[in-house]
Design an enzyme around this catalytic site. Structure first.
Site, PDB file in Angstrom:
ATOM      1  N   GLU A 193       0.799  -1.220  -0.148  1.00 24.11           N
ATOM      2  CA  GLU A 193      -0.026  -0.131   0.149  1.00 24.11           C
ATOM      3  C   GLU A 193       0.882   1.088   0.016  1.00 24.11           C
ATOM      4  O   GLU A 193       0.460   2.254   0.638  1.00 24.11           O
ATOM      5  CB  GLU A 193      -0.930   0.083   1.128  1.00 24.11           C
TER       6      GLU A 193
HETATM    7  C1  ACM Z   1      -1.660  -5.371   4.095  1.00 25.05           C
HETATM    8  O1  ACM Z   1      -3.100  -5.898   4.260  1.00 25.05           O
HETATM    9  N1  ACM Z   1      -1.800  -4.278   3.844  1.00 25.05           N
HETATM   10  C2  ACM Z   1      -0.648  -6.178   4.092  1.00 25.05           C
END
Ligand code: ACM
Length: 540
Positions: free
Chosen positions: A346
């Protein structure tokens, strides 16, 4: 799909159970014994059938009469000090509930014997033999004996887990179990960043992991909401960046001594700690602690919400890599385990080019301190270092292109840890009414969590690239051990079984019966679990 030659076919196992009941004669599984007419003897408790273990052993051959623990039973160990420690761990479980002295003695026969020998056991396998004359656990390593002890524990009635004397009989069904794991990496992740959990809380979870032969504890030590490990060369990370959490609570952080305690407790349970510093995103706590890490030199406020994807280390500044070097250096020195997880998920505020540049510079730093890189699977969009592992956290309906990016890396040699979010993210709600948890990956009931095959999960990924399974537990909505346990149980044992048991044992209808038998054990251990209607729990 790997099949273990030594796996007894299901029909033989069932037949074996029937023969066992006939041979033992004295009791019938599932039926209450007739009360004695005269002197009070401890109530007879039916032995747990040999095939009721979670994770399912590779091979179960029931047969012969059970072994009965008595006041005269000794626990006999031979081999190095580590074997004695496993024996001491076993007596620590058995003494309080049985009330028996269970002396730990060197060598000899009869009683419960823990024995090392060279043989075809692998790094973690074991053999358990039970007969009226005694129970013998044999393995090639202390880790194998430790896993065998977990099996032995589950073969005793659930009340063995209680910490006060229980007046009942203690029998272990007769027969042989030969067992070894399907995958070397069987993990659980705890997010101590969104909410902080103390050393004692982490140790409690480690004990629960050990019961299901989980051997990797991934600690998510940093995120936007908190930095949880003291770094001597950058003290504000923990002092300032650790002093908050989701919702604005006081947060917390581990001193290096605390972290060493966790590592050493985990090692005593044959669990390796995998520390994660999430980078280059998920870094607001670091950016808030040191303005010079920010591209504009201005520290943002600390963050207590639950959004993701808004923070990034400054990829173009040299100080970023001095920072990463210092953090990795200290963490590597504190961590005897092989791995260091660098996150990489992310990174929505980092351009793709910057992300690749960052990963190209950071992975060699990790290697330089002797550790193997693990990254979330977005790492496969950069250049995974040789030997690196990628942790897949997509969903069934993640795009074919993203899955293919991961599979392509796997074909080129990157090992995979499977953590599909709509299967083994333990923080997903079970149903829409679950009081805590998130839903972005969907609602994940117990059957959904268990009913998939890691060996066949990711199209185009070679079976040999799959190193194991890990069940992450994110803590945006979790504050207490009771919260951890409610989300982990009963799904964690399913993830553990996917990591340990041969694919040939996979069967929801059999699994749900074995899982149901764990319920009274969790009651005895004080673990509050979700009583899924999909599982035939013994007491309604
Ligand atoms: C995640 O759940 N952002 C690895």
């Amino acid at each position: 799909m790997r099949r273990n030659r030594r796996t007894t076919p299901r029909t033989a196992r069932v037949l074996g159970s029937l023969l066992l009941v006939a041979a033992a004669g004295a009791f019938t599984v599932g039926a209450a014994p007739a009360p004695p007419k005269t002197a009070p003897a401890p109530p007879r408790t039916a032995a747990v059938p040999l095939d009721r273990v979670v994770p399912a052993p590779a091979s179960v051959t029931p047969g012969g009469a059970p072994y009965r623990l008595t006041r005269a039973t000794a626990v006999r160990v031979d081999g190095p000090a580590a074997v004695r420690r496993v024996g001491a761990y076993l007596t620590g479980i058995l003494r309080p509930s049985t009330g028996y002295p269970l002396p730990l003695t060197d060598g000899g026969s009869g009683g419960i014997r823990l024995h090392l020998e060279k043989g075809d056991y692998g790094a973690e396998g074991y053999r358990l033999r039970s007969a009226p004359s005694g129970v013998t656990l044999t393995a090639g390593t202390p880790a194998g004996l430790f896993h065998g002890v977990q099996t032995l524990r589950q073969l005793l009635p659930a009340a063995v887990e209680k910490r006060t004397v229980q007046h009942q009989s203690w029998e272990i069904a007769g027969g042989t179990i030969e067992d070894r794991p399907r995958y070397a990496y069987r993990g659980a992740m705890l997010d101590v960043a969104r909410h902080f959990f103390t050393v004692a809380q982490v140790e409690r979870y480690i004990d629960q992991l050990a019961l299901y032969k989980v051997n990797e504890l991934h600690l998510h030590l940093s995120d936007d909401q908190g930095w949880r490990i003291a770094i001597t060369s950058w003290p504000r990370l923990a002092d300032y960046g650790g002093a908050t959490e989701v919702g604005g609570g006081e947060g917390g952080s581990y001193t290096q001594a605390d972290y060493r305690r966790i590592v050493s407790y985990a090692a005593s349970r044959y669990v390796e700690v995998v520390p994660e510093i999430d980078m280059p995103g998920h870094t607001n706590a670091a950016l808030a602690s040191y303005a010079r890490l920010d591209c504009d030199g201005v520290a943002p406020p600390r963050y207590t919400g639950t959004e993701v994807g808004f923070s990034s280390l400054c990829v173009s500044k040299d100080v970023t890599y001095a920072f990463v070097n210092d953090v990795v250096k200290e963490l590597a020195a504190l961590t005897p385990g092989r791995y260091l997880h660098i996150g990489g998920d992310e990174a929505h505020s980092t351009s793709h080019a910057d992300y690749v540049t960052f990963m190209d510079r950071v992975q060699p730093i990790v290697a330089g301190y002797g550790k193997t890189v693990i990254g979330w699977h977005q790492l496969t969009g950069a250049h995974p270092a040789e030997g690196a592992l990628a942790q897949y956290w997509g969903l069934d309906d993640t795009s074919a292109a993203e899955k293919e990016q991961v599979a392509r890396a796997a074909r080129a040699g990157t090992g995979l840890i499977l953590s599909p979010a709509d299967r083994v993210y333990l923080d997903m709600k079970y149903t829409k009414d679950t009081r805590i948890g998130l839903t972005w990956a969907g609602l994940v009931e117990v059957r959904r969590s268990y009913d998939w095959d890691p060996g066949a999960y990711l199209p185009g990924a070679p079976a040999a690239a799959i190193k194991g399974v890990e069940a992450p537990l994110w803590s945006e909505t979790l504050k207490t051990s009771a919260d951890i346990e409610y989300m982990a149980f009963p799904r964690l044992p399913g993830a553990a079984e996917l990591g340990w048991s041969p694919a040939a044992t996979h069967d929801w209808n059999g699994y749900k019966v074995r899982l149901a038998a764990q319920g009274p054990r969790w009651d005895a251990l004080g673990i509050g679990y979700y009583r899924s209607p999909q599982v035939p729990w013994p007491h309604g």
